[in-house]
Design a protein around this motif. Structure first.
Motif, PDB file in Angstrom:
ATOM      1  N   MET A  57     -10.724   4.808   5.917  1.00 49.51           N
ATOM      2  CA  MET A  57     -10.296   5.634   4.778  1.00 49.51           C
ATOM      3  C   MET A  57     -10.055   7.066   5.253  1.00 49.51           C
ATOM      4  SD  MET A  57     -12.275   6.380   1.174  1.00 49.51           S
ATOM      5  CE  MET A  57     -12.250   4.630   0.747  1.00 49.51           C
ATOM      6  N   ASN A  58      -8.936   7.635   4.816  1.00 56.14           N
ATOM      7  CA  ASN A  58      -8.618   9.001   5.203  1.00 56.14           C
ATOM      8  C   ASN A  58      -9.600   9.982   4.576  1.00 56.14           C
ATOM      9  OD1 ASN A  58      -6.372   8.178   6.655  1.00 56.14           O
ATOM     10  ND2 ASN A  58      -5.000   8.317   4.887  1.00 56.14           N
ATOM     11  N   LYS A  59      -9.905  10.998   5.333  1.00 61.34           N
ATOM     12  CA  LYS A  59     -10.781  12.028   4.807  1.00 61.34           C
ATOM     13  C   LYS A  59     -10.069  12.780   3.695  1.00 61.34           C
ATOM     14  CE  LYS A  59     -13.591  15.962   6.272  1.00 61.34           C
ATOM     15  NZ  LYS A  59     -13.972  16.845   7.408  1.00 61.34           N
ATOM     16  N   LYS A  60     -10.773  13.027   2.582  1.00 57.15           N
ATOM     17  CA  LYS A  60     -10.160  13.694   1.445  1.00 57.15           C
ATOM     18  C   LYS A  60      -9.902  15.162   1.768  1.00 57.15           C
ATOM     19  CE  LYS A  60     -11.668  10.825  -2.407  1.00 57.15           C
ATOM     20  NZ  LYS A  60     -12.361  10.790  -3.717  1.00 57.15           N
ATOM     21  N   LYS A  61      -8.816  15.644   1.197  1.00 56.52           N
ATOM     22  CA  LYS A  61      -8.411  17.028   1.371  1.00 56.52           C
ATOM     23  C   LYS A  61      -9.390  17.956   0.643  1.00 56.52           C
ATOM     24  CE  LYS A  61      -4.778  20.023  -0.494  1.00 56.52           C
ATOM     25  NZ  LYS A  61      -3.554  20.056  -1.328  1.00 56.52           N
ATOM     26  N   ILE A  62      -9.667  19.091   1.254  1.00 53.65           N
ATOM     27  CA  ILE A  62     -10.435  20.138   0.566  1.00 53.65           C
ATOM     28  C   ILE A  62      -9.495  20.850  -0.398  1.00 53.65           C
ATOM     29  CG2 ILE A  62     -11.654  22.330   0.848  1.00 53.65           C
ATOM     30  CD1 ILE A  62     -12.669  21.308   3.529  1.00 53.65           C
ATOM     31  N   LEU A  63      -9.844  20.814  -1.668  1.00 55.75           N
ATOM     32  CA  LEU A  63      -8.998  21.420  -2.676  1.00 55.75           C
ATOM     33  C   LEU A  63      -9.325  22.900  -2.847  1.00 55.75           C
ATOM     34  CD1 LEU A  63      -9.011  18.697  -5.486  1.00 55.75           C
ATOM     35  CD2 LEU A  63      -7.435  18.960  -3.567  1.00 55.75           C
ATOM     36  N   LYS A  64      -8.302  23.642  -3.242  1.00 54.94           N
ATOM     37  CA  LYS A  64      -8.497  25.027  -3.630  1.00 54.94           C
ATOM     38  C   LYS A  64      -8.561  25.073  -5.155  1.00 54.94           C
ATOM     39  CE  LYS A  64      -6.252  27.066   0.414  1.00 54.94           C
ATOM     40  NZ  LYS A  64      -5.170  27.955   0.911  1.00 54.94           N
ATOM     41  N   ILE A  65      -9.768  25.292  -5.664  1.00 53.08           N
ATOM     42  CA  ILE A  65     -10.020  25.245  -7.098  1.00 53.08           C
ATOM     43  C   ILE A  65     -10.255  26.653  -7.620  1.00 53.08           C
ATOM     44  CG2 ILE A  65     -11.578  24.405  -8.902  1.00 53.08           C
ATOM     45  CD1 ILE A  65     -12.130  21.968  -7.188  1.00 53.08           C
ATOM     46  N   GLY A  66      -9.418  27.076  -8.552  1.00 51.82           N
ATOM     47  CA  GLY A  66      -9.616  28.366  -9.205  1.00 51.82           C
ATOM     48  C   GLY A  66     -10.324  28.174 -10.539  1.00 51.82           C
ATOM     49  N   ILE A  67     -11.097  29.153 -10.929  1.00 54.52           N
ATOM     50  CA  ILE A  67     -11.719  29.139 -12.248  1.00 54.52           C
ATOM     51  C   ILE A  67     -11.630  30.524 -12.871  1.00 54.52           C
ATOM     52  CG2 ILE A  67     -14.052  29.563 -11.341  1.00 54.52           C
ATOM     53  CD1 ILE A  67     -15.041  27.739 -13.698  1.00 54.52           C
ATOM     54  N   VAL A  68     -11.171  30.573 -14.114  1.00 54.23           N
ATOM     55  CA  VAL A  68     -11.149  31.807 -14.893  1.00 54.23           C
ATOM     56  C   VAL A  68     -12.291  31.720 -15.893  1.00 54.23           C
ATOM     57  CG1 VAL A  68      -9.812  33.318 -16.408  1.00 54.23           C
ATOM     58  CG2 VAL A  68      -8.629  31.920 -14.675  1.00 54.23           C
ATOM     59  N   ARG A  75     -20.349  20.680  -4.182  1.00 52.38           N
ATOM     60  CA  ARG A  75     -20.963  19.493  -3.557  1.00 52.38           C
ATOM     61  C   ARG A  75     -19.921  18.649  -2.834  1.00 52.38           C
ATOM     62  NH1 ARG A  75     -21.901  14.309  -4.091  1.00 52.38           N
ATOM     63  NH2 ARG A  75     -20.568  14.074  -5.926  1.00 52.38           N
ATOM     64  N   ARG A  76     -18.711  18.672  -3.361  1.00 53.81           N
ATOM     65  CA  ARG A  76     -17.620  17.922  -2.743  1.00 53.81           C
ATOM     66  C   ARG A  76     -16.864  18.733  -1.691  1.00 53.81           C
ATOM     67  NH1 ARG A  76     -15.094  13.911  -7.329  1.00 53.81           N
ATOM     68  NH2 ARG A  76     -17.035  13.529  -8.476  1.00 53.81           N
ATOM     69  N   HIS A  77     -17.401  19.907  -1.371  1.00 53.51           N
ATOM     70  CA  HIS A  77     -16.886  20.770  -0.301  1.00 53.51           C
ATOM     71  C   HIS A  77     -15.529  21.387  -0.613  1.00 53.51           C
ATOM     72  CE1 HIS A  77     -20.228  19.234   2.035  1.00 53.51           C
ATOM     73  NE2 HIS A  77     -19.799  18.005   1.829  1.00 53.51           N
ATOM     74  N   HIS A  78     -15.196  21.533  -1.898  1.00 55.93           N
ATOM     75  CA  HIS A  78     -13.951  22.199  -2.251  1.00 55.93           C
ATOM     76  C   HIS A  78     -14.122  23.713  -2.187  1.00 55.93           C
ATOM     77  CE1 HIS A  78     -12.233  18.409  -3.167  1.00 55.93           C
ATOM     78  NE2 HIS A  78     -12.932  18.184  -4.263  1.00 55.93           N
ATOM     79  N   GLU A  79     -13.001  24.398  -2.061  1.00 59.97           N
ATOM     80  CA  GLU A  79     -12.980  25.860  -1.962  1.00 59.97           C
ATOM     81  C   GLU A  79     -12.829  26.427  -3.373  1.00 59.97           C
ATOM     82  OE1 GLU A  79     -10.659  27.630   1.395  1.00 59.97           O
ATOM     83  OE2 GLU A  79      -9.522  28.546  -0.257  1.00 59.97           O
ATOM     84  N   ILE A  80     -13.750  27.300  -3.777  1.00 61.01           N
ATOM     85  CA  ILE A  80     -13.770  27.793  -5.149  1.00 61.01           C
ATOM     86  C   ILE A  80     -13.325  29.254  -5.188  1.00 61.01           C
ATOM     87  CG2 ILE A  80     -15.181  28.195  -7.200  1.00 61.01           C
ATOM     88  CD1 ILE A  80     -17.090  26.010  -6.091  1.00 61.01           C
ATOM     89  N   HIS A  81     -12.291  29.510  -5.992  1.00 62.21           N
ATOM     90  CA  HIS A  81     -11.756  30.855  -6.180  1.00 62.21           C
ATOM     91  C   HIS A  81     -12.128  31.329  -7.578  1.00 62.21           C
ATOM     92  CE1 HIS A  81      -8.990  31.044  -2.599  1.00 62.21           C
ATOM     93  NE2 HIS A  81      -9.269  29.748  -2.638  1.00 62.21           N
ATOM     94  N   TYR A  82     -12.993  32.315  -7.640  1.00 64.65           N
ATOM     95  CA  TYR A  82     -13.503  32.842  -8.907  1.00 64.65           C
ATOM     96  C   TYR A  82     -12.617  33.971  -9.414  1.00 64.65           C
ATOM     97  CZ  TYR A  82     -16.601  35.762 -11.828  1.00 64.65           C
ATOM     98  OH  TYR A  82     -17.142  36.540 -12.831  1.00 64.65           O
ATOM     99  N   MET A  83     -12.309  33.928 -10.725  1.00 67.58           N
ATOM    100  CA  MET A  83     -11.482  34.967 -11.346  1.00 67.58           C
ATOM    101  C   MET A  83     -12.029  35.296 -12.731  1.00 67.58           C
ATOM    102  SD  MET A  83      -7.736  33.320 -10.505  1.00 67.58           S
ATOM    103  CE  MET A  83      -8.347  31.630 -10.528  1.00 67.58           C
ATOM    104  N   GLU A  84     -11.842  36.540 -13.140  1.00 70.24           N
ATOM    105  CA  GLU A  84     -12.044  36.941 -14.519  1.00 70.24           C
ATOM    106  C   GLU A  84     -10.680  37.303 -15.100  1.00 70.24           C
ATOM    107  OE1 GLU A  84     -15.133  39.921 -14.773  1.00 70.24           O
ATOM    108  OE2 GLU A  84     -16.373  38.851 -13.300  1.00 70.24           O
ATOM    109  N   VAL A  85     -10.625  37.473 -16.407  1.00 65.30           N
ATOM    110  CA  VAL A  85      -9.345  37.685 -17.082  1.00 65.30           C
ATOM    111  C   VAL A  85      -8.570  38.867 -16.499  1.00 65.30           C
ATOM    112  CG1 VAL A  85      -8.357  38.477 -19.280  1.00 65.30           C
ATOM    113  CG2 VAL A  85      -9.910  36.526 -19.250  1.00 65.30           C
ATOM    114  N   ASN A  86      -9.276  39.967 -16.228  1.00 68.22           N
ATOM    115  CA  ASN A  86      -8.559  41.167 -15.757  1.00 68.22           C
ATOM    116  C   ASN A  86      -8.100  41.064 -14.306  1.00 68.22           C
ATOM    117  OD1 ASN A  86     -11.110  41.304 -14.733  1.00 68.22           O
ATOM    118  ND2 ASN A  86     -11.434  43.474 -15.178  1.00 68.22           N
TER     119      ASN A  86
END
Length: 319
Positions: free
Chosen positions: A1-12, A35-46
Motif C-alpha cells: 500500500m502506498n504511503k498516504k500523502k501528508i495533507l496541508k490542512i488550514g483552519i480558521v 495524529r495522522r501527521h498532517h501539516e496544520i496551518h492555523y489562521m484567524e479571521v484577520n
C-alpha cells in the motif's frame, strides 16, 4: 500500500489561546489531524486577505498537545496563497455578521482553485442556523421571524409561553423566555429588535427542554448514533453548556433518526459536511453549520471517533 500523502490542512478559528481544550471540537479535530501527521496551518479571521484576485493568509504552522495552559506552540509564520492548502476548515464561532460573510467570499476564491472548504462557503452564507431549520416545517415548532413588535406581542398572546432569540448568535446568548404572566414582553421585544431595527426568531416554548436540548452530529450525511442532551440548570430556560447546562450522553431515539435521516442528504448536497442539529423533544430548533460542538463529550463516552470520521472524509476527497 502506498504511503498516504501528508495533507496541508488550514483552519480558521477563534484565538486558540482562549479555548477550553477539554470540550473544544476544533481542538479535537486538530488532534486527530496531527495524529495522522498532517501539516496544520492555523489562521484567524484577520489573517485572510485578497490580493490581485487571489486569496492569501498569514498562517502559522502549529503543534498541539493535551496539556492545559500549554496546549499549542507556533512553529513557523508565513504568508501563503490559500491554494497551497488541500483543505480549510472554517471553524469561526458566531456572531454571524458581515465580517463572517466577507471571510466566506475570500474562502470561495480558494475553493474555485480546488481547495476543499468545510463547510462550503456559499452554504455558510445561505443557510442561517436559525432560519434554515424552518425549511423542514414538519419538524419545527410554531415560529415567527420578525422585527415587528406588534407581531411579537400577538404571537405571545396566542401561545402564552414563548422563546425569543437573535438570528446571529450562539451559546444561548440573549435568549429570553416570556411566560403568560410576564409584564416585560414589550420591553424585551423592544430590546431584542432594537426598536424594530433587527430581526429575531420567536418560537413556542417547548417544555420538553427540561429533559434536554439534544445536539445530534452529522458527518458527511451520516448521523452519529449518540447525542448530547444538554439539561438546563434549575431555574434556567437555556440548556446550552455555555449557559450552565449539564451534558448527558444518550442514544438517538426514533424521532431523532427520522429528523437526521431526512436532513442528511440535503446537508450533504449543500456541502455541509459537519453539522449539529438541535432537537428538543421531537422538534428541530436549529441547524448548526458554522462551528458545531460536542465532539469531545460524545467521544469521551463512546468508542466513536467523530474527528476520525471527518478526517477520513477529507482524506478520501483528496487522495
Amino acid at each position: 500500500m502506498n504511503k498516504k500523502k501528508i495533507l496541508k490542512i488550514g483552519i480558521v478559528m477563534d484565538p486558540i489561546q482562549l479555548i477550553d481544550i477539554k470540550k473544544d471540537s476544533s481542538f479535537a479535530i486538530l488532534l486527530e489531524a496531527q495524529r495522522r501527521h498532517h501539516e496544520i496551518h492555523y489562521m484567524e479571521v484577520n489573517d485572510l486577505y485578497l490580493q490581485k484576485n487571489q486569496a492569501y493568509a498569514k498562517t502559522r504552522l502549529i503543534k498541539i498537545q493535551k496539556k492545559i495552559n500549554n496546549h499549542f506552540s507556533f512553529i513557523e509564520e508565513k504568508n501563503i496563497s490559500l491554494n497551497q492548502l488541500d483543505v480549510i476548515l472554517m471553524r469561526k464561532d458566531p456572531p454571524f455578521n458581515m465580517e463572517f460573510i466577507y471571510v466566506t467570499y475570500i474562502l470561495e476564491y480558494a475553493e474555485k482553485e480546488g481547495v476543499l472548504i468545510i463547510n462550503k462557503p456559499k452554504s455558510l452564507r445561505d443557510c442561517n442556523e436559525k432560519i434554515f431549520s424552518l425549511l423542514f416545517k414538519k419538524f419545527t415548532p410554531d415560529t415567527l421571524v420578525t422585527r415587528n413588535i406588534s407581531q411579537i406581542y400577538n404571537f405571545w398572546k396566542t401561545h402564552k409561553d414563548i422563546i425569543i432569540k437573535p438570528l446571529d448568535n450562539m451559546g444561548g446568548t440573549s435568549v429570553f423566555r416570556i411566560k403568560e404572566d410576564d409584564v416585560n414582553c414589550l420591553v424585551i421585544a423592544e430590546v431584542m429588535t432594537n426598536y424594530e431595527k433587527k430581526y429575531c426568531m420567536i418560537q413556542t416554548y417547548l417544555p420538553s427542554v427540561k429533559d434536554g436540548d439534544k445536539r445530534i452530529l452529522i458527518v458527511n450525511g451520516q448521523a452519529i448514533p449518540w447525542c448530547i442532551a444538554r439539561i438546563p440548570k434549575k431555574g434556567e430556560t437555556r440548556a446550552n453548556i455555555a449557559a450552565g447546562g449539564t451534558a448527558k450522553i444518550r442514544k438517538l431515539h426514533k424521532k431523532d433518526w427520522e429528523i437526521a435521516n431526512h436532513l442528511s442528504p440535503i446537508l450533504k448536497e449543500k456541502g455541509l459536511i459537519f453539522v449539529g442539529l438541535d432537537v428538543i423533544g421531537d422538534k428541530l430548533t436549529e441547524i448548526n453549520i458554522t462551528s458545531p460542538t460536542c465532539i469531545c463529550e460524545i467521544e469521551l463516552h463512546t468508542n466513536i471517533s467523530i474527528s476520525g470520521m471527518l478526517l477520513d472524509y477529507i482524506e478520501n476527497q483528496i487522495y
